[in-house]
Design an enzyme around this catalytic site. Structure first.
Site, PDB file in Angstrom:
ATOM      1  N   CYS A  66      25.747   4.795   8.885  1.00 12.97           N
ATOM      2  CA  CYS A  66      25.434   5.352  10.208  1.00 12.97           C
ATOM      3  C   CYS A  66      23.959   5.211  10.551  1.00 12.97           C
ATOM      4  O   CYS A  66      23.613   5.075  11.736  1.00 12.97           O
ATOM      5  CB  CYS A  66      25.868   6.811  10.287  1.00 12.97           C
ATOM      6  SG  CYS A  66      25.174   7.861   8.991  1.00 12.97           S
ATOM      7  N   HIS A 104      24.833  12.310   8.547  1.00  6.52           N
ATOM      8  CA  HIS A 104      25.247  11.489   9.690  1.00  6.52           C
ATOM      9  C   HIS A 104      24.126  11.350  10.713  1.00  6.52           C
ATOM     10  O   HIS A 104      23.467  12.327  11.080  1.00  6.52           O
ATOM     11  CB  HIS A 104      26.476  12.083  10.373  1.00  6.52           C
ATOM     12  CG  HIS A 104      27.045  11.187  11.440  1.00  6.52           C
ATOM     13  ND1 HIS A 104      27.524   9.919  11.166  1.00  6.52           N
ATOM     14  CD2 HIS A 104      27.193  11.351  12.784  1.00  6.52           C
ATOM     15  CE1 HIS A 104      27.959   9.355  12.277  1.00  6.52           C
ATOM     16  NE2 HIS A 104      27.760  10.208  13.276  1.00  6.52           N
ATOM     17  N   ASN A 145      27.409   7.307  19.277  1.00  5.63           N
ATOM     18  CA  ASN A 145      27.873   7.793  17.975  1.00  5.63           C
ATOM     19  C   ASN A 145      28.818   6.766  17.364  1.00  5.63           C
ATOM     20  O   ASN A 145      29.826   6.398  17.978  1.00  5.63           O
ATOM     21  CB  ASN A 145      28.581   9.140  18.159  1.00  5.63           C
ATOM     22  CG  ASN A 145      28.780   9.877  16.858  1.00  5.63           C
ATOM     23  OD1 ASN A 145      28.970   9.275  15.808  1.00  5.63           O
ATOM     24  ND2 ASN A 145      28.743  11.201  16.917  1.00  5.63           N
TER      25      ASN A 145
END
Length: 299
Positions: free
Chosen positions: A20, A123, A138
């Site tokens: 991520c 994250h 995202n």
């Protein structure tokens, strides 16, 4: 007049493993500029410099620090904010904590910024303004989701209240990706028009909607349209609960009996065809039930 960046396309990367941080950096820059290997090299360089500082100093805890390994990349692949800062500094971009004094204005006018980086636990994701419009990039989402300016401010406040760390990215962002889209196939990157992104988001939201009888937790970051639906459902549930509670209340005649009123022993039964007009039927619509009881209480 200057044309839209990247020809009006949005660059989005879908979550791959625990990359991520890579997805976050690339969506800030709007192109596949970095790989996990690139960030790992930056993390290693930071580790070496930090270890050298500890060796040169007289810090009593330097031995413990050197025995840890890396503070900039975990075994699972999560990178530190320092690594993301170094990557974006290559493009003359500055990463600023949202609670910094120089970021004070963003608390009141976040839409005046161009990008936010958000982090919680392991994250990372970014929100970026592209061609005057805000999007949530995202990597857990199948496509970037459009954010209105009002929702952007409310969403940032919600994230902060939930413990997320927010960083502002400032500087001259790249207008075009230097890598041709045909050569940028990294397995999880995609170029989308705003209409395509909206269509994908709507389609996936419909597929993921829980069916009747299924229990499902709310998504971590509901979209504005999902938030409206949730609010409407909660209002319907509230009215139904009020109606149910009113139907459980005793009638006035029963209440008199409970108080010892001898003249009330012949109260009407709800099953009597000529019975009490103000009795609420159990199969009545919840809204009708509320209205019926309100009239009864007034009378």
């Amino acid at each position: 007049m200057e044309g839209p960046s990247n020809g009006g396309l949005l660059y989005h990367e879908v979550q791959e493993g625990k990359l991520c941080a890579v997805h976050c950096v690339n969506t800030v820059l709007q192109g596949p500029f970095f790989s996990e290997v690139d960030l790992a090299v930056l993390a290693s360089d930071l580790d070496q410099k930090e270890q050298q500082v500890m060796l040169d100093g007289s810090n009593a805890f330097s031995g413990d620090f050197l025995s840890v390994g890396s503070y900039n990349v975990s075994l699972g692949g999560d990178f530190s904010i320092q690594v993301l800062q170094r990557a974006l500094e290559v493009w003359d971009l500055q990463v600023i904590p949202s609670d910094s004094p120089i970021a004070e204005a963003s608390k009141y006018d976040p839409e005046l910024e161009n990008a936010f980086i958000c982090h919680l636990q392991d994250h990372w994701f970014c929100m970026r303004k592209i061609n005057g419009e805000w999007y949530n990039f995202n990597s857990l989402y199948p496509a970037p989701e459009h954010l209105s300016r009002f929702y952007l401010s409310a969403y940032l406040d919600s994230l902060k209240g939930s413990g997320w760390s927010i960083f502002i990215v400032r500087g001259n962002f790249p207008k075009e990706c230097p890598i041709p889209a045909s050569d940028a196939n990294n397995g999880f990157g995609q170029w989308l028009t705003p209409d395509d992104a909206k269509r994908i988001s709507v389609s996936c939201n419909q597929l993921q909607a829980p069916t009747a009888g299924e229990s499902s937790s709310q998504p971590m970051n509901p979209s504005p349209s999902e938030a409206d639906t949730i609010e409407e459902q909660e209002e319907r549930d509230l009215r139904a609960a009020i109606a149910a509670s009113l139907m459980d209340l005793p009638s006035f005649d029963t209440a008199k009996n409970d108080d010892g009123d001898a003249g009330s022993s012949t109260s009407k039964s709800s099953s009597d065809p000529a019975g009490n007009d103000d009795t609420v039927r159990s199969d009545a619509d919840p809204n009708e039930a509320v209205d019926a009881k309100d009239e009864k209480l007034v009378s």
